[in-house]
Design a protein around this motif. Structure first.
Motif, PDB file in Angstrom:
ATOM      1  N   MET A   1       0.820  -1.197   0.000  1.00  0.00           N
ATOM      2  CA  MET A   1       0.000   0.000   0.000  1.00  0.00           C
ATOM      3  C   MET A   1       0.864   1.260   0.000  1.00  0.00           C
ATOM      4  SD  MET A   1      -3.330   0.696   2.114  1.00  0.00           S
ATOM      5  CE  MET A   1      -4.031   2.248   2.324  1.00  0.00           C
ATOM      6  N   LEU A   2       1.980   1.244   0.683  1.00  0.00           N
ATOM      7  CA  LEU A   2       2.862   2.395   0.745  1.00  0.00           C
ATOM      8  C   LEU A   2       3.343   2.845  -0.634  1.00  0.00           C
ATOM      9  CD1 LEU A   2       4.155   4.444   2.572  1.00  0.00           C
ATOM     10  CD2 LEU A   2       6.042   2.887   2.932  1.00  0.00           C
ATOM     11  N   PRO A   3       3.793   1.947  -1.531  1.00  0.00           N
ATOM     12  CA  PRO A   3       4.232   2.395  -2.851  1.00  0.00           C
ATOM     13  C   PRO A   3       3.130   3.116  -3.623  1.00  0.00           C
ATOM     14  CG  PRO A   3       5.048   0.179  -2.449  1.00  0.00           C
ATOM     15  CD  PRO A   3       4.101   0.519  -1.322  1.00  0.00           C
ATOM     16  N   VAL A   4       1.883   2.696  -3.452  1.00  0.00           N
ATOM     17  CA  VAL A   4       0.768   3.348  -4.125  1.00  0.00           C
ATOM     18  C   VAL A   4       0.594   4.760  -3.584  1.00  0.00           C
ATOM     19  CG1 VAL A   4      -1.724   3.275  -4.499  1.00  0.00           C
ATOM     20  CG2 VAL A   4      -0.389   1.173  -4.618  1.00  0.00           C
ATOM     21  N   LEU A   5       0.701   4.926  -2.294  1.00  0.00           N
ATOM     22  CA  LEU A   5       0.571   6.238  -1.661  1.00  0.00           C
ATOM     23  C   LEU A   5       1.670   7.181  -2.127  1.00  0.00           C
ATOM     24  CD1 LEU A   5      -0.855   8.077   0.362  1.00  0.00           C
ATOM     25  CD2 LEU A   5       0.594   7.118   2.148  1.00  0.00           C
ATOM     26  N   ILE A   6       2.899   6.682  -2.184  1.00  0.00           N
ATOM     27  CA  ILE A   6       4.016   7.511  -2.641  1.00  0.00           C
ATOM     28  C   ILE A   6       3.807   7.931  -4.085  1.00  0.00           C
ATOM     29  CG2 ILE A   6       6.485   7.507  -3.184  1.00  0.00           C
ATOM     30  CD1 ILE A   6       6.856   5.745  -0.668  1.00  0.00           C
ATOM     31  N   LYS A   7       3.347   6.993  -4.915  1.00  0.00           N
ATOM     32  CA  LYS A   7       3.103   7.296  -6.317  1.00  0.00           C
ATOM     33  C   LYS A   7       2.009   8.361  -6.444  1.00  0.00           C
ATOM     34  CE  LYS A   7       3.140   4.828 -10.597  1.00  0.00           C
ATOM     35  NZ  LYS A   7       3.137   3.520 -11.228  1.00  0.00           N
ATOM     36  N   ALA A   8       0.958   8.246  -5.659  1.00  0.00           N
ATOM     37  CA  ALA A   8      -0.137   9.216  -5.697  1.00  0.00           C
ATOM     38  C   ALA A   8       0.336  10.587  -5.247  1.00  0.00           C
ATOM     39  CB  ALA A   8      -1.291   8.735  -4.818  1.00  0.00           C
ATOM     40  N   GLN A   9       1.229  10.652  -4.256  1.00  0.00           N
ATOM     41  CA  GLN A   9       1.730  11.933  -3.777  1.00  0.00           C
ATOM     42  C   GLN A   9       2.615  12.612  -4.814  1.00  0.00           C
ATOM     43  OE1 GLN A   9       3.660  10.914  -0.109  1.00  0.00           O
ATOM     44  NE2 GLN A   9       1.807  11.205   1.100  1.00  0.00           N
ATOM     45  N   GLN A  10       3.327  11.822  -5.612  1.00  0.00           N
ATOM     46  CA  GLN A  10       4.185  12.400  -6.639  1.00  0.00           C
ATOM     47  C   GLN A  10       3.340  13.080  -7.705  1.00  0.00           C
ATOM     48  OE1 GLN A  10       6.500   9.029  -7.790  1.00  0.00           O
ATOM     49  NE2 GLN A  10       7.999   9.335  -6.160  1.00  0.00           N
ATOM     50  N   GLY A  11       2.216  12.477  -8.030  1.00  0.00           N
ATOM     51  CA  GLY A  11       1.239  13.077  -8.926  1.00  0.00           C
ATOM     52  C   GLY A  11       1.821  13.660 -10.200  1.00  0.00           C
ATOM     53  N   ASN A  12       1.189  14.702 -10.663  1.00  0.00           N
ATOM     54  CA  ASN A  12       1.579  15.361 -11.912  1.00  0.00           C
ATOM     55  C   ASN A  12       2.161  16.743 -11.663  1.00  0.00           C
ATOM     56  OD1 ASN A  12       0.731  13.253 -13.532  1.00  0.00           O
ATOM     57  ND2 ASN A  12      -1.384  13.998 -13.576  1.00  0.00           N
ATOM     58  N   HIS A  13       2.885  16.913 -10.554  1.00  0.00           N
ATOM     59  CA  HIS A  13       3.393  18.244 -10.225  1.00  0.00           C
ATOM     60  C   HIS A  13       4.269  18.817 -11.328  1.00  0.00           C
ATOM     61  CE1 HIS A  13       6.857  15.848  -8.952  1.00  0.00           C
ATOM     62  NE2 HIS A  13       7.566  16.943  -9.080  1.00  0.00           N
ATOM     63  N   CYS A  14       4.911  17.992 -12.116  1.00  0.00           N
ATOM     64  CA  CYS A  14       5.779  18.482 -13.184  1.00  0.00           C
ATOM     65  C   CYS A  14       4.986  18.903 -14.407  1.00  0.00           C
ATOM     66  CB  CYS A  14       6.810  17.419 -13.584  1.00  0.00           C
ATOM     67  SG  CYS A  14       8.005  17.124 -12.271  1.00  0.00           S
ATOM     68  N   SER A  15       3.722  18.489 -14.463  1.00  0.00           N
ATOM     69  CA  SER A  15       2.917  18.838 -15.622  1.00  0.00           C
ATOM     70  C   SER A  15       2.150  20.138 -15.427  1.00  0.00           C
ATOM     71  CB  SER A  15       1.955  17.699 -15.952  1.00  0.00           C
ATOM     72  OG  SER A  15       1.013  17.548 -14.910  1.00  0.00           O
ATOM     73  N   VAL A  16       2.277  20.748 -14.266  1.00  0.00           N
ATOM     74  CA  VAL A  16       1.602  22.014 -14.016  1.00  0.00           C
ATOM     75  C   VAL A  16       2.288  23.092 -14.848  1.00  0.00           C
ATOM     76  CG1 VAL A  16       1.029  23.757 -12.297  1.00  0.00           C
ATOM     77  CG2 VAL A  16       0.907  21.341 -11.706  1.00  0.00           C
ATOM     78  N   LYS A  17       1.520  23.752 -15.678  1.00  0.00           N
ATOM     79  CA  LYS A  17       2.067  24.770 -16.575  1.00  0.00           C
ATOM     80  C   LYS A  17       2.121  26.119 -15.859  1.00  0.00           C
ATOM     81  CE  LYS A  17       1.458  26.663 -21.147  1.00  0.00           C
ATOM     82  NZ  LYS A  17       0.633  26.719 -22.344  1.00  0.00           N
ATOM     83  N   LYS A  18       3.256  26.786 -15.985  1.00  0.00           N
ATOM     84  CA  LYS A  18       3.383  28.116 -15.393  1.00  0.00           C
ATOM     85  C   LYS A  18       2.700  29.137 -16.290  1.00  0.00           C
ATOM     86  CE  LYS A  18       7.655  27.610 -12.807  1.00  0.00           C
ATOM     87  NZ  LYS A  18       8.989  28.174 -12.575  1.00  0.00           N
ATOM     88  N   SER A  19       2.146  30.168 -15.682  1.00  0.00           N
ATOM     89  CA  SER A  19       1.496  31.229 -16.451  1.00  0.00           C
ATOM     90  C   SER A  19       2.552  32.029 -17.206  1.00  0.00           C
ATOM     91  CB  SER A  19       0.729  32.154 -15.505  1.00  0.00           C
ATOM     92  OG  SER A  19       1.639  32.927 -14.741  1.00  0.00           O
ATOM     93  N   PRO A  20       2.162  32.709 -18.288  1.00  0.00           N
ATOM     94  CA  PRO A  20       3.115  33.557 -19.010  1.00  0.00           C
ATOM     95  C   PRO A  20       3.739  34.617 -18.085  1.00  0.00           C
ATOM     96  CG  PRO A  20       1.156  33.233 -20.335  1.00  0.00           C
ATOM     97  CD  PRO A  20       0.881  32.626 -18.986  1.00  0.00           C
ATOM     98  N   TYR A  21       2.952  35.147 -17.140  1.00  0.00           N
ATOM     99  CA  TYR A  21       3.466  36.144 -16.193  1.00  0.00           C
ATOM    100  C   TYR A  21       4.566  35.523 -15.329  1.00  0.00           C
ATOM    101  CZ  TYR A  21       3.687  39.147 -12.097  1.00  0.00           C
ATOM    102  OH  TYR A  21       4.129  39.938 -11.067  1.00  0.00           O
ATOM    103  N   ARG A  22       4.325  34.330 -14.794  1.00  0.00           N
ATOM    104  CA  ARG A  22       5.313  33.673 -13.933  1.00  0.00           C
ATOM    105  C   ARG A  22       6.570  33.339 -14.725  1.00  0.00           C
ATOM    106  NH1 ARG A  22       7.682  34.210  -9.852  1.00  0.00           N
ATOM    107  NH2 ARG A  22       5.784  35.270  -9.375  1.00  0.00           N
ATOM    108  N   LEU A  23       6.426  32.881 -15.970  1.00  0.00           N
ATOM    109  CA  LEU A  23       7.587  32.606 -16.822  1.00  0.00           C
ATOM    110  C   LEU A  23       8.399  33.878 -17.054  1.00  0.00           C
ATOM    111  CD1 LEU A  23       5.978  30.181 -19.426  1.00  0.00           C
ATOM    112  CD2 LEU A  23       7.650  29.591 -17.658  1.00  0.00           C
ATOM    113  N   SER A  24       7.695  34.986 -17.303  1.00  0.00           N
ATOM    114  CA  SER A  24       8.362  36.267 -17.525  1.00  0.00           C
ATOM    115  C   SER A  24       9.093  36.723 -16.261  1.00  0.00           C
ATOM    116  CB  SER A  24       7.341  37.318 -17.960  1.00  0.00           C
ATOM    117  OG  SER A  24       7.962  38.525 -18.306  1.00  0.00           O
ATOM    118  N   MET A  25       8.457  36.558 -15.108  1.00  0.00           N
ATOM    119  CA  MET A  25       9.092  36.939 -13.840  1.00  0.00           C
ATOM    120  C   MET A  25      10.331  36.083 -13.580  1.00  0.00           C
ATOM    121  SD  MET A  25       7.677  39.501 -12.190  1.00  0.00           S
ATOM    122  CE  MET A  25       8.045  39.253 -10.448  1.00  0.00           C
TER     123      MET A  25
END
Length: 124
Positions: A1-25
């Motif tokens: 069960m622990l490996p599933v929990l760790i995998k779920a916590q990793q999620g898609n954080h790398c797929s979150v797109k930064k806004s054009p404003y944040r990229l510019s900053m």
């Protein structure tokens, strides 16, 4: 069960797109660090009587004047907040339009400033 929990916590954080404003900053901070910080300091306060602070109305005011200063440099020795600054700011011919827009967006929204972003179309 622990490996599933760790995998779920990793999620898609790398797929979150930064806004054009944040990229510019983010990009603007890098440009500032490489090209501006030595004179205007990490905190944007500058050096008294030498290099002006960047936390003033001149920075948050007319974008076109600010763009012009970054591109052409400045030797006007204007007073800011009652202090005359004597150092000449050299032109930044090595920066492209995107870098200028990004660094000005960063400066206009750092050091206590709050102003609109600078667009590449405004720099052109």
């Amino acid at each position: 069960m622990l490996p599933v929990l760790i995998k779920a916590q990793q999620g898609n954080h790398c797929s979150v797109k930064k806004s054009p404003y944040r990229l510019s900053m983010d990009s603007g901070k890098k440009v500032y660090t490489q090209h501006c910080m030595s004179c205007h300091q990490a905190d944007g306060i500058g050096v008294p009587n030498v290099n002006p602070p960047l936390n003033c109305k001149k920075v948050t005011g007319d974008k076109n004047k600010l763009i012009d200063i970054v591109i052409k440099g400045s030797a006007t020795h204007e007073e800011i907040n009652g202090i005359a600054y004597n150092n000449v700011m050299p032109p930044n011919a090595g920066l492209d339009d995107q870098e200028i827009a990004d660094v000005l967006t960063y400066i206009r929204n750092s050091f206590g400033n709050k102003a609109s972003a600078v667009k590449v179309s405004e720099v052109k």
